[in-house]
Design an enzyme around this catalytic site. Structure first.
Site, PDB file in Angstrom:
ATOM      1  CG  LEU A   1      -2.212   0.539   1.360  1.00  0.00           C
ATOM      2  CD1 LEU A   1      -3.128  -0.089   0.322  1.00  0.00           C
ATOM      3  CD2 LEU A   1      -2.773   0.310   2.760  1.00  0.00           C
ATOM      4  CG  HIS A   2       3.106   2.751  -3.030  1.00  0.00           C
ATOM      5  ND1 HIS A   2       2.562   1.687  -3.674  1.00  0.00           N
ATOM      6  CD2 HIS A   2       3.625   3.543  -3.988  1.00  0.00           C
ATOM      7  CE1 HIS A   2       2.749   1.813  -4.962  1.00  0.00           C
ATOM      8  NE2 HIS A   2       3.378   2.941  -5.199  1.00  0.00           N
ATOM      9  NE  ARG A   3      -1.037   3.440  -7.358  1.00  0.00           N
ATOM     10  CZ  ARG A   3       0.145   3.638  -7.897  1.00  0.00           C
ATOM     11  NH1 ARG A   3       0.690   4.826  -7.871  1.00  0.00           N
ATOM     12  NH2 ARG A   3       0.787   2.675  -8.497  1.00  0.00           N
TER      13      ARG A   3
END
Ligand code: UD1
Length: 368
Positions: free
Chosen positions: A208-210
């Protein structure tokens, strides 16, 4: 032919590795790696050169982090010096990060041809910085190497000449298949440093990094609710991106104990974990494709994807970001697993096809 091969951020390294290796078999090509330094931590960048079996870059720029403008500008200024010194025949860029955009603009303004690998992908969501990077890079590139049919359709719609568009498959899959073959020799020792053992019972793997997911407190809290629900009866391995680590802390996001927080993993360490997961949950672009290539169910925590083939013929499910959507997405992805297929040309030979086109082979330009 003198070629500069550009990488800047984590997802670039796995794409340039097979392209570089395949260049060694082309006698007429001299390929030099340029690392822009967009990612710079050992675990975000350094480890990749060893494990992906590519030499240290000929040029290591130190552009680093910053706002989009500051980062893009820093890469442009530094890369212009490289172009003026090297005067390459071609600059080869991959993917859709800020370094891709910066280096393609610089090369074109220096009068150098640009080839874009992974061209034509579109999420049609201009709130995504990557979508702007993809569109601008494609607007000025000379050669387009596409991974899936939607790329060709989008480029033709945007008026690109058919003879410049080449369906070659996916260089990331070239690397993936190479790395899977290397894994069995190492797998027993891979996770030792993390005091971690792979579980025999079903587990999930999460990335998860957006910014749209992790910078917004409300969205991140909703995703966390779904994760905590899923973690009631299984472990979730979660290598945490630096951006995510920061916003998790800032937003007071709490995750259940069975969500195992890890530092960013090397390529093989991550692959070792996700290839045997019950499913992968992610907002990455590349993992949607890599899971499709290995037949691992994938739940994409986003509202759109620029990689529609993974949803059409794979087990990838576009789940959105609501807790209900994520839970339903997992059920649907597991149910689709048996029917999933691997896209055409994702066979480990995309890099060879690229050099065949660029180094004067007959190539396979798209017929309009
Ligand atoms: C970038 C790409 C994104 C890609 C992602 C993979 C753009 C616009 N985005 O996003 O498409 O999916 O890489 O990781 O190019 N940081 C570190 N160490 C590093 C690098 C970054 O701590 O080595 C931290 C810094 O606080 C930085 C933040 O991460 O400000 C974001 O880094 P940046 O390169 O700007 O964007 P990513 O979110 O990594």
């Amino acid at each position: 032919m003198n070629v500069l091969l550009v990488a800047g951020a984590r997802p670039n390294f796995m794409k340039i590795a097979p392209i570089y290796r395949a260049s060694l078999a082309c006698g007429s090509v001299r390929c030099s790696i340029v690392h822009t330094g967009q990612h710079y931590d050992q675990e975000m960048s350094g480890t990749f050169f060893e494990e992906l079996e590519i030499p240290q870059p000929r040029y290591s720029l130190t552009c680093g982090s910053g706002s989009h403008a500051a980062q893009t500008a820093a890469v442009m200024v530094a890369f212009e010096d490289v172009c003026l010194k090297e005067r390459p025949d071609l600059v080869l860029v991959v993917g859709d990060v800020n370094s891709t955009l910066a280096c393609s603009i610089v090369a074109k303004k220096c009068g150098i041809e640009v080839a874009h690998v992974e061209a034509g992908l579109r999420s049609f969501d201009l709130a995504m910085p990557e979508e702007i990077n993809r569109m601008v890079t494609d607007a000025i590139s000379d050669h387009f190497f596409v991974t899936e049919e939607s790329g060709t359709v989008n480029l033709l719609r945007e008026g690109k000449p058919a003879e410049r568009i080449h369906a070659v498959g996916h260089v990331m899959v070239d690397n993936l298949l190479h790395q899977v073959a290397c894994l069995s020799r190492q797998d027993q020792t891979l996770l030792k440093g993390f005091h971690l053992k792979k579980e025999a019972s079903p587990y999930l793997f999460l990335t998860l990094h957006r910014p749209s997911n992790v910078d917004c407190r409300e969205t991140f809290s909703g995703i966390a609710r779904a994760l905590n629900e899923l973690a009631r009866n299984r472990t979730i391995f979660f290598p945490v991106h630096p951006r995510t680590a920061k916003t998790m802390k800032e937003n007071g996001i709490r995750l259940a104990d069975k969500v195992v927080l890890l530092p960013p993993l090397g390529y093989r360490e991550a692959l070792f974990l996700w290839k045997d997961a019950e499913a992968v949950l992610t907002d990455s672009g590349g993992l949607q494709e890599e899971t499709t290539a290995l037949g691992v169910p994938c739940v994409t925590i986003r509202e759109n994807t620029e990689r529609p083939i993974t949803v059409e013929i794979g087990s990838n499910v576009l789940a959105g970001t609501s807790p209900e959507g994520i839970l339903a997405g997992l059920r649907e992805s597991l149910a689709k697993k048996e029917r999933a297929r691997v896209p055409e040309l994702w066979d480990g030979h995309a890099s060879e096809r690229i050099w065949k086109v660029l180094a004067g082979g007959e190539g396979d330009a798209i017929k309009p």
